[in-house]
Write an enzyme that holds these catalytic residues in place. Structure first.
Site, PDB file in Angstrom:
ATOM      1  N   HIS A 115       0.398 -17.677 -23.161  1.00  0.00           N
ATOM      2  CA  HIS A 115      -1.050 -17.804 -23.317  1.00  0.00           C
ATOM      3  C   HIS A 115      -1.814 -16.626 -22.719  1.00  0.00           C
ATOM      4  O   HIS A 115      -3.010 -16.479 -22.940  1.00  0.00           O
ATOM      5  CB  HIS A 115      -1.557 -19.140 -22.747  1.00  0.00           C
ATOM      6  CG  HIS A 115      -1.672 -19.199 -21.255  1.00  0.00           C
ATOM      7  ND1 HIS A 115      -0.733 -19.792 -20.449  1.00  0.00           N
ATOM      8  CD2 HIS A 115      -2.643 -18.780 -20.414  1.00  0.00           C
ATOM      9  CE1 HIS A 115      -1.106 -19.735 -19.188  1.00  0.00           C
ATOM     10  NE2 HIS A 115      -2.271 -19.117 -19.134  1.00  0.00           N
ATOM     11  N   ASP A 154       5.628 -21.594 -23.172  1.00  0.00           N
ATOM     12  CA  ASP A 154       4.563 -20.734 -22.664  1.00  0.00           C
ATOM     13  C   ASP A 154       5.119 -19.501 -21.954  1.00  0.00           C
ATOM     14  O   ASP A 154       4.639 -19.105 -20.904  1.00  0.00           O
ATOM     15  CB  ASP A 154       3.627 -21.503 -21.729  1.00  0.00           C
ATOM     16  CG  ASP A 154       2.318 -20.742 -21.471  1.00  0.00           C
ATOM     17  OD1 ASP A 154       1.913 -19.970 -22.353  1.00  0.00           O
ATOM     18  OD2 ASP A 154       1.718 -20.915 -20.390  1.00  0.00           O
ATOM     19  N   SER A 200      -1.550 -16.713 -13.864  1.00  0.00           N
ATOM     20  CA  SER A 200      -0.710 -17.065 -15.003  1.00  0.00           C
ATOM     21  C   SER A 200       0.293 -15.958 -15.311  1.00  0.00           C
ATOM     22  O   SER A 200      -0.086 -14.807 -15.479  1.00  0.00           O
ATOM     23  CB  SER A 200      -1.565 -17.292 -16.253  1.00  0.00           C
ATOM     24  OG  SER A 200      -2.336 -18.450 -16.120  1.00  0.00           O
TER      25      SER A 200
END
Length: 515
Positions: free
Chosen positions: A155, A185, A258
Protein backbone atom coordinates in the site's frame (compact mmCIF):
# COMPACT_ATOMS: atom_id res chain seq x y z
CA UNK A 1 2.46 6.14 5.42
CA UNK A 2 1.94 9.88 5.47
CA UNK A 3 0.87 12.05 2.57
CA UNK A 4 0.97 15.65 1.55
CA UNK A 5 -0.49 17.58 -1.38
CA UNK A 6 2.26 18.36 -3.88
CA UNK A 7 0.75 21.77 -4.56
CA UNK A 8 1.37 22.73 -0.94
CA UNK A 9 4.80 21.35 0.02
CA UNK A 10 5.30 21.24 3.73
CA UNK A 11 8.15 19.91 5.85
CA UNK A 12 7.54 17.73 8.88
CA UNK A 13 6.33 19.63 11.87
CA UNK A 14 8.49 19.26 15.01
CA UNK A 15 7.45 20.36 18.47
CA UNK A 16 10.23 22.34 20.16
CA UNK A 17 10.60 24.17 23.44
CA UNK A 18 7.99 22.03 25.13
CA UNK A 19 8.31 21.82 28.89
CA UNK A 20 8.09 18.38 30.46
CA UNK A 21 7.20 18.16 34.13
CA UNK A 22 8.48 15.31 36.29
CA UNK A 23 6.65 14.58 39.54
CA UNK A 24 8.68 13.19 42.43
CA UNK A 25 7.28 11.38 45.47
CA UNK A 26 7.01 13.17 48.80
CA UNK A 27 10.04 13.16 51.12
CA UNK A 28 10.34 10.22 53.51
CA UNK A 29 8.68 7.67 51.17
CA UNK A 30 10.98 5.02 49.74
CA UNK A 31 10.85 4.56 45.97
CA UNK A 32 11.73 1.59 43.78
CA UNK A 33 13.88 2.28 40.73
CA UNK A 34 13.26 -0.12 37.85
CA UNK A 35 15.97 -0.16 35.23
CA UNK A 36 14.71 -1.51 31.92
CA UNK A 37 16.88 -2.76 29.11
CA UNK A 38 17.28 -5.58 26.66
CA UNK A 39 18.97 -7.63 29.36
CA UNK A 40 15.89 -7.57 31.57
CA UNK A 41 14.65 -5.63 34.63
CA UNK A 42 16.93 -5.05 37.60
CA UNK A 43 15.18 -3.60 40.68
CA UNK A 44 17.14 -1.39 43.06
CA UNK A 45 15.56 -0.31 46.33
CA UNK A 46 16.24 2.72 48.44
CA UNK A 47 17.85 6.03 47.41
CA UNK A 48 21.21 5.46 45.68
CA UNK A 49 23.96 7.99 45.99
CA UNK A 50 24.70 10.32 43.11
CA UNK A 51 27.86 8.39 42.22
CA UNK A 52 26.04 5.04 42.31
CA UNK A 53 23.22 6.38 40.15
CA UNK A 54 25.71 7.77 37.65
CA UNK A 55 27.52 4.42 37.54
CA UNK A 56 24.26 2.53 37.07
CA UNK A 57 23.16 4.74 34.18
CA UNK A 58 26.61 4.47 32.57
CA UNK A 59 26.42 0.65 32.53
CA UNK A 60 22.71 0.31 31.79
CA UNK A 61 22.04 -1.94 28.77
CA UNK A 62 20.59 -0.18 25.75
CA UNK A 63 19.91 -0.55 22.04
CA UNK A 64 22.55 1.86 20.73
CA UNK A 65 24.86 -0.84 19.37
CA UNK A 66 21.95 -2.61 17.70
CA UNK A 67 20.68 0.60 16.11
CA UNK A 68 24.17 1.48 14.84
CA UNK A 69 24.28 -1.91 13.15
CA UNK A 70 20.86 -1.95 11.45
CA UNK A 71 19.83 1.67 10.90
CA UNK A 72 21.91 2.21 7.71
CA UNK A 73 19.83 -0.47 5.94
CA UNK A 74 16.51 1.26 6.64
CA UNK A 75 15.20 3.63 3.97
CA UNK A 76 12.51 6.24 3.53
CA UNK A 77 10.22 5.59 0.57
CA UNK A 78 8.61 8.51 -1.22
CA UNK A 79 6.06 7.99 -4.01
CA UNK A 80 4.01 10.15 -6.34
CA UNK A 81 0.54 9.05 -7.39
CA UNK A 82 -1.99 10.78 -9.61
CA UNK A 83 -5.10 11.60 -7.62
CA UNK A 84 -7.21 10.06 -10.39
CA UNK A 85 -5.22 6.82 -10.02
CA UNK A 86 -5.41 6.61 -6.24
CA UNK A 87 -4.52 2.99 -5.43
CA UNK A 88 -7.18 0.52 -4.50
CA UNK A 89 -5.08 -0.45 -1.50
CA UNK A 90 -5.66 2.99 -0.01
CA UNK A 91 -9.33 2.09 0.13
CA UNK A 92 -9.12 -1.63 0.73
CA UNK A 93 -6.75 -4.00 2.40
CA UNK A 94 -5.29 -7.28 1.22
CA UNK A 95 -7.93 -8.78 -1.08
CA UNK A 96 -8.23 -9.44 -4.79
CA UNK A 97 -6.83 -6.57 -6.85
CA UNK A 98 -9.59 -4.42 -8.32
CA UNK A 99 -12.12 -7.13 -7.50
CA UNK A 100 -13.41 -5.99 -4.13
CA UNK A 101 -13.60 -2.21 -3.73
CA UNK A 102 -14.17 -0.99 -0.20
CA UNK A 103 -17.83 -0.14 -0.28
CA UNK A 104 -19.26 1.68 2.74
CA UNK A 105 -19.86 -0.85 5.48
CA UNK A 106 -17.73 -3.54 3.80
CA UNK A 107 -15.10 -5.49 5.79
CA UNK A 108 -12.33 -3.42 4.19
CA UNK A 109 -14.14 -0.16 4.99
CA UNK A 110 -14.63 -1.31 8.60
CA UNK A 111 -10.97 -2.29 8.76
CA UNK A 112 -9.78 1.22 7.99
CA UNK A 113 -12.32 2.70 10.37
CA UNK A 114 -10.81 0.61 13.16
CA UNK A 115 -7.17 0.32 12.10
CA UNK A 116 -5.11 3.27 10.98
CA UNK A 117 -4.73 3.73 7.24
CA UNK A 118 -1.09 4.71 7.36
CA UNK A 119 -1.19 6.17 3.86
CA UNK A 120 -3.17 9.21 4.94
CA UNK A 121 -5.45 10.82 2.31
CA UNK A 122 -4.10 14.31 2.79
CA UNK A 123 -4.12 14.83 -0.98
CA UNK A 124 -7.91 15.23 -0.96
CA UNK A 125 -10.15 18.17 -0.42
CA UNK A 126 -13.53 17.56 1.17
CA UNK A 127 -12.77 13.85 1.00
CA UNK A 128 -12.42 13.74 -2.82
CA UNK A 129 -9.27 13.86 -4.98
CA UNK A 130 -8.93 16.85 -7.27
CA UNK A 131 -8.27 16.44 -10.99
CA UNK A 132 -4.63 16.70 -12.11
CA UNK A 133 -3.44 16.67 -8.51
CA UNK A 134 -0.47 14.56 -7.52
CA UNK A 135 -0.51 12.83 -4.17
CA UNK A 136 2.86 12.46 -2.48
CA UNK A 137 3.18 9.68 0.05
CA UNK A 138 5.94 8.64 2.40
CA UNK A 139 6.60 5.26 3.94
CA UNK A 140 9.49 3.09 5.01
CA UNK A 141 11.44 0.09 3.79
CA UNK A 142 14.73 -1.77 4.19
CA UNK A 143 17.42 -3.32 2.01
CA UNK A 144 17.68 -7.12 2.02
CA UNK A 145 20.59 -7.39 -0.47
CA UNK A 146 23.70 -5.37 -1.17
CA UNK A 147 22.67 -4.83 -4.80
CA UNK A 148 19.59 -2.79 -3.93
CA UNK A 149 16.59 -5.07 -3.36
CA UNK A 150 14.36 -3.59 -0.65
CA UNK A 151 11.10 -4.56 1.05
CA UNK A 152 8.18 -2.23 1.75
CA UNK A 153 4.38 -2.42 1.93
CA UNK A 154 2.20 -2.87 -1.14
CA UNK A 155 0.00 0.00 0.00
CA UNK A 156 3.05 2.27 0.07
CA UNK A 157 3.91 1.84 -3.63
CA UNK A 158 0.62 0.66 -5.15
CA UNK A 159 -0.14 2.60 -8.38
CA UNK A 160 2.92 4.81 -7.84
CA UNK A 161 4.01 6.92 -10.85
CA UNK A 162 7.49 7.15 -9.35
CA UNK A 163 9.33 5.73 -6.34
CA UNK A 164 12.20 7.51 -4.66
CA UNK A 165 14.17 6.29 -1.67
CA UNK A 166 16.35 8.12 0.79
CA UNK A 167 19.04 6.23 2.68
CA UNK A 168 20.22 6.89 6.22
CA UNK A 169 23.12 9.03 5.00
CA UNK A 170 20.75 11.28 3.03
CA UNK A 171 21.50 9.90 -0.43
CA UNK A 172 18.51 9.84 -2.81
CA UNK A 173 17.90 7.14 -5.43
CA UNK A 174 15.18 6.22 -7.88
CA UNK A 175 13.68 2.77 -7.36
CA UNK A 176 11.60 0.49 -9.56
CA UNK A 177 8.83 -1.84 -8.42
CA UNK A 178 9.83 -5.47 -8.93
CA UNK A 179 6.58 -6.98 -7.71
CA UNK A 180 3.65 -6.56 -5.31
CA UNK A 181 1.38 -8.85 -3.36
CA UNK A 182 -1.81 -7.20 -2.23
CA UNK A 183 -2.99 -10.17 -0.19
CA UNK A 184 -0.10 -9.85 2.27
CA UNK A 185 0.51 -6.12 1.68
CA UNK A 186 4.14 -6.66 0.67
CA UNK A 187 6.16 -5.20 -2.19
CA UNK A 188 9.71 -5.62 -3.48
CA UNK A 189 11.52 -2.63 -4.98
CA UNK A 190 15.00 -2.31 -6.54
CA UNK A 191 17.63 0.42 -6.75
CA UNK A 192 20.03 -0.14 -9.64
CA UNK A 193 23.60 1.07 -10.06
CA UNK A 194 25.19 0.08 -6.74
CA UNK A 195 26.31 -3.18 -5.18
CA UNK A 196 27.39 -2.07 -1.72
CA UNK A 197 24.17 -1.06 0.02
CA UNK A 198 24.02 -1.97 3.71
CA UNK A 199 21.38 -4.65 4.24
CA UNK A 200 19.76 -6.77 6.94
CA UNK A 201 18.61 -10.37 7.20
CA UNK A 202 15.13 -11.73 7.77
CA UNK A 203 14.93 -13.75 10.98
CA UNK A 204 15.03 -17.55 10.70
CA UNK A 205 12.99 -18.01 13.88
CA UNK A 206 9.58 -16.80 14.96
CA UNK A 207 9.49 -13.99 17.49
CA UNK A 208 8.32 -14.99 20.94
CA UNK A 209 5.82 -13.09 23.03
CA UNK A 210 7.84 -10.98 25.45
CA UNK A 211 10.93 -10.62 23.23
CA UNK A 212 12.46 -7.18 22.95
CA UNK A 213 12.04 -5.52 19.54
CA UNK A 214 13.21 -2.30 17.91
CA UNK A 215 11.29 -0.59 15.09
CA UNK A 216 13.07 1.78 12.70
CA UNK A 217 11.26 3.88 10.12
CA UNK A 218 10.00 7.14 8.71
CA UNK A 219 6.99 8.22 10.83
CA UNK A 220 5.46 11.51 9.71
CA UNK A 221 8.44 11.99 7.38
CA UNK A 222 10.90 11.96 10.28
CA UNK A 223 13.35 9.52 8.73
CA UNK A 224 15.51 7.23 10.87
CA UNK A 225 13.23 7.20 13.90
CA UNK A 226 13.89 4.40 16.41
CA UNK A 227 11.40 3.03 18.93
CA UNK A 228 11.56 -0.01 21.21
CA UNK A 229 9.12 -2.37 22.88
CA UNK A 230 8.24 -6.04 23.11
CA UNK A 231 6.28 -8.60 21.16
CA UNK A 232 2.79 -8.38 22.64
CA UNK A 233 1.10 -11.27 20.83
CA UNK A 234 1.38 -13.66 17.90
CA UNK A 235 -1.08 -14.86 15.30
CA UNK A 236 -3.32 -11.80 15.34
CA UNK A 237 -6.27 -11.79 12.94
CA UNK A 238 -7.39 -8.20 12.35
CA UNK A 239 -9.82 -8.90 9.52
CA UNK A 240 -7.56 -7.50 6.82
CA UNK A 241 -7.46 -10.58 4.63
CA UNK A 242 -7.49 -14.37 4.42
CA UNK A 243 -3.85 -14.73 5.49
CA UNK A 244 -3.87 -12.62 8.64
CA UNK A 245 -1.15 -13.86 10.99
CA UNK A 246 0.25 -10.67 12.44
CA UNK A 247 2.85 -10.12 15.14
CA UNK A 248 1.55 -7.52 17.59
CA UNK A 249 4.15 -5.17 19.08
CA UNK A 250 3.98 -2.27 21.50
CA UNK A 251 6.96 -0.37 20.07
CA UNK A 252 5.37 2.92 18.95
CA UNK A 253 4.80 3.07 15.17
CA UNK A 254 2.87 5.77 13.37
CA UNK A 255 1.83 6.92 9.92
CA UNK A 256 4.87 6.63 7.70
CA UNK A 257 6.26 3.57 9.50
CA UNK A 258 4.47 1.42 6.92
CA UNK A 259 6.90 -0.99 5.29
CA UNK A 260 9.60 -0.45 7.89
CA UNK A 261 11.35 -3.27 9.77
CA UNK A 262 11.06 -4.45 13.34
CA UNK A 263 14.28 -6.06 14.63
CA UNK A 264 15.10 -8.56 17.33
CA UNK A 265 18.06 -7.93 19.63
CA UNK A 266 20.35 -9.76 17.19
CA UNK A 267 19.53 -7.32 14.40
CA UNK A 268 17.36 -9.67 12.35
CA UNK A 269 14.01 -8.53 10.92
CA UNK A 270 11.15 -10.32 12.71
CA UNK A 271 8.40 -8.39 10.94
CA UNK A 272 7.35 -5.60 8.59
CA UNK A 273 5.24 -2.81 10.08
CA UNK A 274 1.92 -2.60 8.27
CA UNK A 275 -0.95 -1.42 10.48
CA UNK A 276 -1.81 0.14 13.82
CA UNK A 277 -4.85 0.19 16.02
CA UNK A 278 -5.40 3.88 16.47
CA UNK A 279 -8.60 5.47 17.80
CA UNK A 280 -6.66 8.75 18.05
CA UNK A 281 -4.75 8.60 14.77
CA UNK A 282 -1.42 8.20 16.58
CA UNK A 283 0.32 5.32 18.26
CA UNK A 284 -1.40 3.80 21.27
CA UNK A 285 1.06 0.92 21.56
CA UNK A 286 -0.77 -1.58 19.36
CA UNK A 287 1.04 -2.19 16.08
CA UNK A 288 0.92 -5.11 13.67
CA UNK A 289 3.80 -6.66 11.73
CA UNK A 290 3.83 -9.14 8.86
CA UNK A 291 5.99 -11.98 10.26
CA UNK A 292 9.37 -12.68 8.70
CA UNK A 293 8.40 -16.21 7.64
CA UNK A 294 5.63 -14.75 5.45
CA UNK A 295 7.95 -12.05 4.12
CA UNK A 296 10.52 -14.66 3.08
CA UNK A 297 7.99 -16.68 1.11
CA UNK A 298 6.47 -13.68 -0.64
CA UNK A 299 9.72 -11.84 -1.41
CA UNK A 300 11.31 -14.96 -2.91
CA UNK A 301 8.46 -15.27 -5.41
CA UNK A 302 8.36 -11.54 -6.17
CA UNK A 303 12.09 -11.57 -6.91
CA UNK A 304 11.80 -14.67 -9.07
CA UNK A 305 8.70 -13.87 -11.13
CA UNK A 306 7.27 -10.54 -10.00
CA UNK A 307 4.11 -12.02 -8.51
CA UNK A 308 2.96 -14.57 -5.97
CA UNK A 309 1.23 -17.79 -6.91
CA UNK A 310 -0.53 -19.78 -4.23
CA UNK A 311 -1.75 -23.31 -3.90
CA UNK A 312 -5.49 -23.84 -4.30
CA UNK A 313 -7.49 -26.62 -2.68
CA UNK A 314 -10.92 -25.50 -3.88
CA UNK A 315 -13.26 -25.83 -0.92
CA UNK A 316 -15.62 -23.56 0.94
CA UNK A 317 -14.87 -24.01 4.62
CA UNK A 318 -16.17 -22.95 8.00
CA UNK A 319 -14.97 -23.32 11.60
CA UNK A 320 -15.74 -26.39 13.66
CA UNK A 321 -17.70 -24.95 16.57
CA UNK A 322 -18.23 -26.75 19.86
CA UNK A 323 -21.77 -27.64 18.79
CA UNK A 324 -20.61 -28.99 15.44
CA UNK A 325 -17.94 -31.04 17.20
CA UNK A 326 -20.55 -32.38 19.63
CA UNK A 327 -22.95 -33.29 16.84
CA UNK A 328 -20.18 -35.24 15.06
CA UNK A 329 -18.85 -36.89 18.19
CA UNK A 330 -15.49 -35.09 18.03
CA UNK A 331 -13.49 -34.60 21.24
CA UNK A 332 -12.27 -31.12 20.28
CA UNK A 333 -13.64 -28.26 18.21
CA UNK A 334 -10.68 -28.18 15.84
CA UNK A 335 -10.09 -28.43 12.11
CA UNK A 336 -11.97 -26.96 9.17
CA UNK A 337 -15.34 -28.21 7.95
CA UNK A 338 -15.92 -28.46 4.22
CA UNK A 339 -19.14 -26.72 3.23
CA UNK A 340 -18.81 -27.66 -0.39
CA UNK A 341 -15.96 -28.67 -2.74
CA UNK A 342 -15.90 -26.53 -5.87
CA UNK A 343 -16.49 -28.16 -9.22
CA UNK A 344 -13.28 -29.16 -10.96
CA UNK A 345 -11.12 -28.27 -7.97
CA UNK A 346 -8.32 -30.48 -6.61
CA UNK A 347 -10.50 -31.24 -3.59
CA UNK A 348 -13.42 -32.38 -5.73
CA UNK A 349 -11.18 -34.52 -7.92
CA UNK A 350 -9.67 -36.17 -4.82
CA UNK A 351 -13.09 -37.09 -3.45
CA UNK A 352 -13.38 -34.53 -0.66
CA UNK A 353 -17.03 -34.36 0.33
CA UNK A 354 -19.33 -31.84 1.93
CA UNK A 355 -19.22 -32.36 5.69
CA UNK A 356 -15.64 -33.64 5.81
CA UNK A 357 -13.46 -32.24 8.58
CA UNK A 358 -9.91 -31.42 7.42
CA UNK A 359 -7.88 -32.14 10.54
CA UNK A 360 -4.28 -31.97 9.28
CA UNK A 361 -2.15 -31.04 6.27
CA UNK A 362 0.95 -33.18 5.75
CA UNK A 363 0.51 -34.51 9.30
CA UNK A 364 0.50 -30.98 10.79
CA UNK A 365 -2.72 -30.40 12.76
CA UNK A 366 -5.10 -27.72 11.50
CA UNK A 367 -6.41 -25.61 14.35
CA UNK A 368 -9.21 -23.87 12.51
CA UNK A 369 -10.51 -22.82 9.10
CA UNK A 370 -8.33 -19.73 8.86
CA UNK A 371 -5.20 -21.74 9.63
CA UNK A 372 -6.09 -24.13 6.81
CA UNK A 373 -6.40 -21.19 4.40
CA UNK A 374 -3.02 -19.82 5.50
CA UNK A 375 -1.33 -23.21 5.29
CA UNK A 376 -2.57 -23.98 1.78
CA UNK A 377 -1.81 -20.40 0.70
CA UNK A 378 1.87 -20.79 1.63
CA UNK A 379 2.25 -23.85 -0.61
CA UNK A 380 3.09 -23.56 -4.29
CA UNK A 381 0.81 -24.83 -7.06
CA UNK A 382 1.52 -28.43 -8.13
CA UNK A 383 2.56 -29.29 -4.57
CA UNK A 384 1.43 -32.74 -3.44
CA UNK A 385 -0.23 -32.78 -0.04
CA UNK A 386 -1.80 -35.32 2.26
CA UNK A 387 -4.96 -34.30 4.10
CA UNK A 388 -6.11 -36.08 7.23
CA UNK A 389 -9.90 -35.89 7.22
CA UNK A 390 -12.73 -37.10 9.41
CA UNK A 391 -15.78 -38.33 7.53
CA UNK A 392 -18.83 -39.40 9.53
CA UNK A 393 -16.63 -40.12 12.53
CA UNK A 394 -14.06 -42.14 10.57
CA UNK A 395 -10.49 -40.94 9.97
CA UNK A 396 -8.88 -41.29 6.55
CA UNK A 397 -6.08 -39.75 4.50
CA UNK A 398 -6.52 -38.18 1.06
CA UNK A 399 -3.65 -37.28 -1.28
CA UNK A 400 -3.98 -34.58 -3.91
CA UNK A 401 -2.03 -32.03 -5.92
CA UNK A 402 -2.75 -28.34 -5.40
CA UNK A 403 -3.66 -26.16 -8.36
CA UNK A 404 -2.90 -22.45 -8.80
CA UNK A 405 -5.33 -20.21 -6.99
CA UNK A 406 -7.68 -18.40 -9.38
CA UNK A 407 -7.94 -14.67 -8.77
CA UNK A 408 -11.55 -15.05 -7.71
CA UNK A 409 -10.71 -17.66 -5.05
CA UNK A 410 -8.35 -15.66 -2.88
CA UNK A 411 -10.43 -15.75 0.24
CA UNK A 412 -11.60 -18.76 2.21
CA UNK A 413 -15.18 -18.56 3.39
CA UNK A 414 -14.95 -19.01 7.14
CA UNK A 415 -18.31 -17.73 8.22
CA UNK A 416 -19.73 -20.02 10.89
CA UNK A 417 -22.68 -20.34 13.16
CA UNK A 418 -22.88 -20.49 16.91
CA UNK A 419 -25.63 -22.01 18.95
CA UNK A 420 -27.31 -21.72 22.32
CA UNK A 421 -28.38 -24.82 24.18
CA UNK A 422 -31.69 -25.46 25.90
CA UNK A 423 -34.19 -23.90 23.48
CA UNK A 424 -37.65 -25.54 23.29
CA UNK A 425 -38.18 -25.59 19.49
CA UNK A 426 -36.55 -24.79 16.17
CA UNK A 427 -38.83 -21.91 15.26
CA UNK A 428 -39.15 -22.86 11.60
CA UNK A 429 -42.06 -23.39 9.24
CA UNK A 430 -41.06 -25.76 6.43
CA UNK A 431 -42.43 -26.94 3.10
CA UNK A 432 -41.09 -29.54 0.64
CA UNK A 433 -38.89 -27.88 -1.98
CA UNK A 434 -40.76 -29.86 -4.64
CA UNK A 435 -43.88 -27.85 -3.77
CA UNK A 436 -42.17 -24.44 -3.94
CA UNK A 437 -41.36 -23.07 -7.36
CA UNK A 438 -37.72 -22.14 -7.91
CA UNK A 439 -36.42 -24.00 -4.85
CA UNK A 440 -34.52 -26.68 -6.72
CA UNK A 441 -36.78 -29.59 -5.89
CA UNK A 442 -34.63 -31.05 -3.10
CA UNK A 443 -34.92 -30.55 0.64
CA UNK A 444 -37.25 -28.35 2.68
CA UNK A 445 -37.85 -24.68 2.09
CA UNK A 446 -38.04 -22.32 5.08
CA UNK A 447 -41.32 -20.49 4.61
CA UNK A 448 -41.32 -18.65 7.95
CA UNK A 449 -38.91 -18.02 10.84
CA UNK A 450 -39.90 -17.30 14.43
CA UNK A 451 -37.83 -14.17 15.27
CA UNK A 452 -37.51 -15.35 18.88
CA UNK A 453 -36.63 -18.95 18.01
CA UNK A 454 -33.22 -20.63 17.89
CA UNK A 455 -33.24 -20.89 14.10
CA UNK A 456 -33.36 -17.09 13.86
CA UNK A 457 -30.35 -16.93 16.17
CA UNK A 458 -28.51 -19.22 13.76
CA UNK A 459 -29.22 -16.88 10.84
CA UNK A 460 -32.03 -18.80 9.16
CA UNK A 461 -34.12 -16.70 6.78
CA UNK A 462 -37.20 -17.25 4.70
CA UNK A 463 -36.22 -18.95 1.45
CA UNK A 464 -33.34 -20.98 2.87
CA UNK A 465 -33.41 -24.66 1.91
CA UNK A 466 -32.52 -27.41 4.40
CA UNK A 467 -30.87 -30.18 2.37
CA UNK A 468 -30.03 -32.69 5.06
CA UNK A 469 -30.22 -33.09 8.82
CA UNK A 470 -27.82 -35.24 10.79
CA UNK A 471 -26.16 -36.37 7.57
CA UNK A 472 -29.39 -37.63 5.99
CA UNK A 473 -31.28 -36.03 3.14
CA UNK A 474 -34.71 -34.67 4.08
CA UNK A 475 -37.77 -34.38 1.87
CA UNK A 476 -40.53 -33.70 4.40
CA UNK A 477 -41.07 -32.53 7.96
CA UNK A 478 -41.26 -36.14 9.15
CA UNK A 479 -37.64 -36.69 8.05
CA UNK A 480 -36.57 -33.74 10.18
CA UNK A 481 -38.47 -34.97 13.22
CA UNK A 482 -36.95 -38.42 12.91
CA UNK A 483 -33.44 -37.03 12.64
CA UNK A 484 -34.01 -34.85 15.72
CA UNK A 485 -35.34 -37.81 17.70
CA UNK A 486 -32.37 -39.97 16.79
CA UNK A 487 -29.89 -37.27 17.75
CA UNK A 488 -31.58 -36.72 21.13
CA UNK A 489 -31.65 -40.48 21.78
CA UNK A 490 -27.89 -40.53 21.21
CA UNK A 491 -27.42 -37.82 23.84
CA UNK A 492 -26.36 -35.11 21.41
CA UNK A 493 -26.85 -31.46 22.31
CA UNK A 494 -26.94 -30.23 18.71
CA UNK A 495 -27.61 -31.58 15.25
CA UNK A 496 -25.89 -30.64 12.04
CA UNK A 497 -27.96 -29.24 9.19
CA UNK A 498 -26.76 -28.58 5.67
CA UNK A 499 -28.53 -25.47 4.43
CA UNK A 500 -28.52 -23.62 1.13
CA UNK A 501 -28.52 -19.91 1.88
CA UNK A 502 -28.67 -17.95 -1.36
CA UNK A 503 -25.88 -19.13 -3.65
CA UNK A 504 -23.85 -20.77 -0.89
CA UNK A 505 -24.25 -23.94 1.16
CA UNK A 506 -23.55 -23.91 4.90
CA UNK A 507 -23.51 -26.34 7.78
CA UNK A 508 -25.38 -25.11 10.84
CA UNK A 509 -25.29 -26.79 14.25
CA UNK A 510 -28.83 -26.48 15.57
CA UNK A 511 -29.18 -26.82 19.35
CA UNK A 512 -31.54 -29.55 20.53
CA UNK A 513 -34.13 -28.55 23.10
CA UNK A 514 -37.51 -29.89 24.07
CA UNK A 515 -39.75 -30.83 21.16
Amino acid sequence: MTQSNSSHPKGPGVLTGRRIALLASAAGISAALLLAGPGGYRPSFGTPSANAAESTMRHQPGFADLVTKVKPAVISVRVKISASDEPASMNQYGDDEEQNPAQPGSPRDRFFQQFGDQFGHQGKRNGEPQRHETITGEGSGFFITSDGYAVTNNHVVDHAKSVQITTDDGSIYTAKIVGKDQKTDLALIKVDGKTDFPYVQLADHAARVGDWVVAVGNPFGLGGTVTAGIVSARGRDIGAGPYDDYVQIDAPINKGNSGGPTFDVDGNVIGVNTAIFSPSGGSVGIGFDIPSETVKMVVAQLKDKGRVTRGWLGVQIQPVTADIADSLGLKKAEGAMVDEPQNGSPAAKAGIESGDIIAAVNATPVKDARELARTIGTLAPDTSVKLDIIRQGQAKTVSLTLAEMPNQQAKADIDGATATNGVPHLGLTLAPAADVSGSGGKGLVVTAVDPDGPAAEQGFQQGNVILDVGGKAVANVGDVRQALSEAKAQGKHAILMRVRMGDATRFVAMPLGKA
